[in-house]
Design an enzyme around this catalytic site. Structure first.
Site, PDB file in Angstrom:
ATOM      1  N   HIS A   1      -6.558   2.695  12.116  1.00 52.30           N
ATOM      2  CA  HIS A   1      -7.164   1.648  11.033  1.00 52.30           C
ATOM      3  C   HIS A   1      -8.154   1.108  12.263  1.00 52.30           C
ATOM      4  CE1 HIS A   1      -3.899   0.929   8.414  1.00 52.30           C
ATOM      5  NE2 HIS A   1      -4.981  -0.026   7.931  1.00 52.30           N
TER       6      HIS A   1
ATOM      7  N   ASN B   1       0.721  -1.145  -0.471  1.00 51.65           N
ATOM      8  CA  ASN B   1      -0.202   0.262   0.283  1.00 51.65           C
ATOM      9  C   ASN B   1       1.115   1.463  -0.252  1.00 51.65           C
ATOM     10  OD1 ASN B   1      -2.115   1.960   0.153  1.00 51.65           O
ATOM     11  ND2 ASN B   1      -3.231   0.883   1.760  1.00 51.65           N
TER      12      ASN B   1
END
Length: 435
Positions: free
Chosen positions: A338, A307
Site C-alpha cells: 500500500h 476486498n
C-alpha cells in the site's frame, strides 16, 4: 490528512463508466466468428493503453514500463526462476513510485496530482496480475514460453506469443479496478465464445446499477453529516467515537460503490461469474460482500471478506509461503504494497494483532458461553466492537499521516483496540497453560 485518497475514486469511476460501451462491444464481438483470438487480445490491449493514457496522462509510462519488463522476464526465464525475479522487480518499481509520493507529500509539502494517485492504484493492481501469473507459471498451472527470446524465431512470432501476456497485464476492464482475474480465466474468456447472455446481463447489470445508486445516495447524505460536524481534532471525549464511526462509514460506502462499478465492468466484458472455470481454479469472487461485512461479529471474517480477491491473493502470495508468523508477515507485506505511510504501517500491524485476538476470543467464548440469551448478547457486543475496531483501523490506514495518527491514538477510540490487546495477552497465557 489524505482525504484526496478517498475522493480520487470519483475520477476513476468516471473513466470506468466511460469504458462500459467498449466492454459491451467486446462482449458482442466475441460472438462473431470473424473476431479472431489475436484480434480479441489486441482489442483488450489497445483499450487498456487508451484508458491508461486518458486517465493517467504522461504517468501512464510508469505502468507500461513494468508491464513490458514483466513480459520480458516471463518470456525469458525458466518456471522456477520467474516468480522470484518478477516479484522482486515489480515490488522494487512500485516502491520507488510510492517513495516519489512520499517525497512530494512529506518533503516538498505539495499535493500530488490526482493522475499520479490513479497511476499508483493501477500499478498496485498490475502487481497483483504480475505475481499471480508468475505463481501460476511456477506452480505449473500455466505453460510459459520460457527461453523464447533466446530462440531464433522471427520478431513477429515472438510478439504473437507474448501478446496474451501483454493483453492480460493491461486489459482495460481490470486496469483501474476490479477483482483479480487469473490468467487462466482471462485466457479461457478470450479464446472461448461469449458467455454473457443478453437477458441475464441486462438484469445483472441493472441490479448492480441500482445498488450503486443506493450507495451513492447514502454517501451523499453521510457526506453532509460528516461535513457539518466536528473533526477528530475538535471532538471531545465520547464524541470522537461518533466522528470515527461516521467518517469510516463514508470510506466504506465509497469503496463499496467503487467495487460494484468495477465488478460491473468486468461482467459487462464477460469476465464475471458467468464464465466457466477450469478444473482446480478458484471461482469468481466479487470484492464487495456488503451484507457479511456489515453484519459479522468477527474481525477475522471481515478481513477475509474485505476486498476479497486481494485477501485471497495475499493469502496465496505471502501467508501460504510463510514459515513463521504468517499472519504478521501478510499484514506487513500489505502495508508495503500500500505504500508504507506511517498510518498504513500502524493500521495494518494493528489489524494483524486484532485478527489474532479475534481467534482466541471467539475460541474461548465458544467453550464457555452456552445459553442462547448470552450468545445473543455476546454477538451483539462483539459486532459493535468489531465495527468500531475496523473504523479505527480504516481511519489510520486512509489518513496515513503522523499528525492524524497522533490524534487518533490520543482519542477515546483507542479504548477499543486496547481491550482486544489486553484480552489477547490474558487468553494467550491461558492457552499456554492449557497446552
Amino acid at each position: 490528512m489524505g482525504w484526496l485518497q478517498l475522493f480520487f475514486l470519483h475520477p476513476v469511476s468516471l473513466y470506468q463508466g466511460a469504458a462500459f460501451p467498449f466492454a459491451l462491444l467486446f462482449n458482442y464481438l466475441c460472438n462473431m466468428d470473424s473476431f479472431s483470438t489475436n484480434a480479441r487480445y489486441l482489442f483488450l490491449l489497445a483499450g487498456g493503453g487508451a484508458l491508461a493514457l486518458t486517465a493517467m496522462g504522461s504517468f501512464a509510462v510508469l505502468v507500461f514500463i513494468p508491464a513490458l519488463c514483466a513480459v520480458v522476464l516471463i518470456y525469458s526465464l525458466g518456471p522456477q526462476e520467474v516468480h522470484r525475479r518478477t516479484f522482486f522487480f515489480q515490488m522494487t518499481w512500485q516502491t520507488l513510485c510510492h517513495l516519489g509520493l512520499h517525497y512530494t507529500e512529506y518533503y516538498l509539502q505539495e499535493p500530488p496530482s490526482t493522475r499520479f494517485y490513479i497511476t499508483l492504484s493501477s500499478l498496485m493492481l498490475l502487481t497483483q496480475r504480475v505475481t499471480s501469473l508468475s505463481l501460476d507459471i511456477c506452480e505449473g498451472k500455466v505453460d510459459a514460453a520460457s527461453g523464447g527470446i533466446r530462440s531464433r524465431s522471427f520478431l513477429p512470432e515472438h510478439l504473437c506469443k507474448a501478446l496474451p501476456y501483454f493483453s492480460y497485464l493491461l486489459f482495460f476492464p481490470a486496469l483501474l479496478g476490479g477483482p483479480l482475474c487469473s490468467f487462466q480465466r482471462f485466457q479461457a474468456r478470450v479464446q472461448g465464445s461469449s458467455s454473457l447472455y443478453p437477458r441475464h446481463s441486462f438484469w445483472a447489470l441493472t441490479w448492480r446499477g441500482l445498488q450503486i445508486l443506493g450507495l451513492e445516495g447514502l454517501k451523499a447524505v453521510l457526506t453532509g453529516v460528516v461535513s457539518a460536524g466536528v473533526g477528530l481534532a475538535d471532538c471531545q471525549q465520547l464524541q470522537c467515537i461518533y466522528v470515527m464511526w461516521s467518517t469510516a462509514g463514508l470510506f466504506k460506502l465509497t469503496y463499496y460503490s467503487h467495487w460494484l462499478l468495477d465488478d460491473s465492468l468486468l461482467c459487462a466484458a464477460g469476465f464475471g461469474f458467468e464464465l466457466g472455470q477450469s478444473p482446480g481454479e478458484e471461482g469468481y469472487i466479487p470484492d464487495a460482500d456488503i451484507w457479511t461485512l456489515e453484519t459479522t461479529h468477527r474481525i477475522s471474517l471481515f478481513t477475509r471478506r474485505w476486498n476479497q480477491s486481494t485477501a485471497r491473493w495475499l493469502r496465496r502470495l505471502i501467508f501460504q509461503h510463510s514459515k513463521a508468523w504468517p499472519l504478521l508477515q501478510t499484514f506487513a507485506f500489505s502495508a508495503w504494497w500500500h505504500g508504507l505511510h506511517p498510518g498504513q504501517v500502524f493500521g495494518f500491524l494493528c489489524w494483524a494483532v486484532m485478527v489474532e485476538a479475534d481467534y482466541l476470543i471467539h475460541t474461548f467464548a465458544n467453550l464457555f458461553i452456552r445459553s442462547w440469551p448470552l450468545r445473543l448478547l455476546y454477538r451483539t457486543l462483539t459486532w459493535a466492537h468489531t465495527q468500531l475496531i475496523i473504523a479505527y483501523i480504516m481511519l489510520a490506514v486512509e489518513a496515513r499521516s503522523l499528525s492524524f495518527l497522533w490524534l487518533l491514538c490520543n482519542s477515546y477510540n483507542s479504548i477499543f483496540p486496547m481491550i482486544y490487546c489486553i484480552l489477547l495477552l490474558l487468553l494467550a497465557k491461558r492457552k499456554y497453560k492449557f497446552n
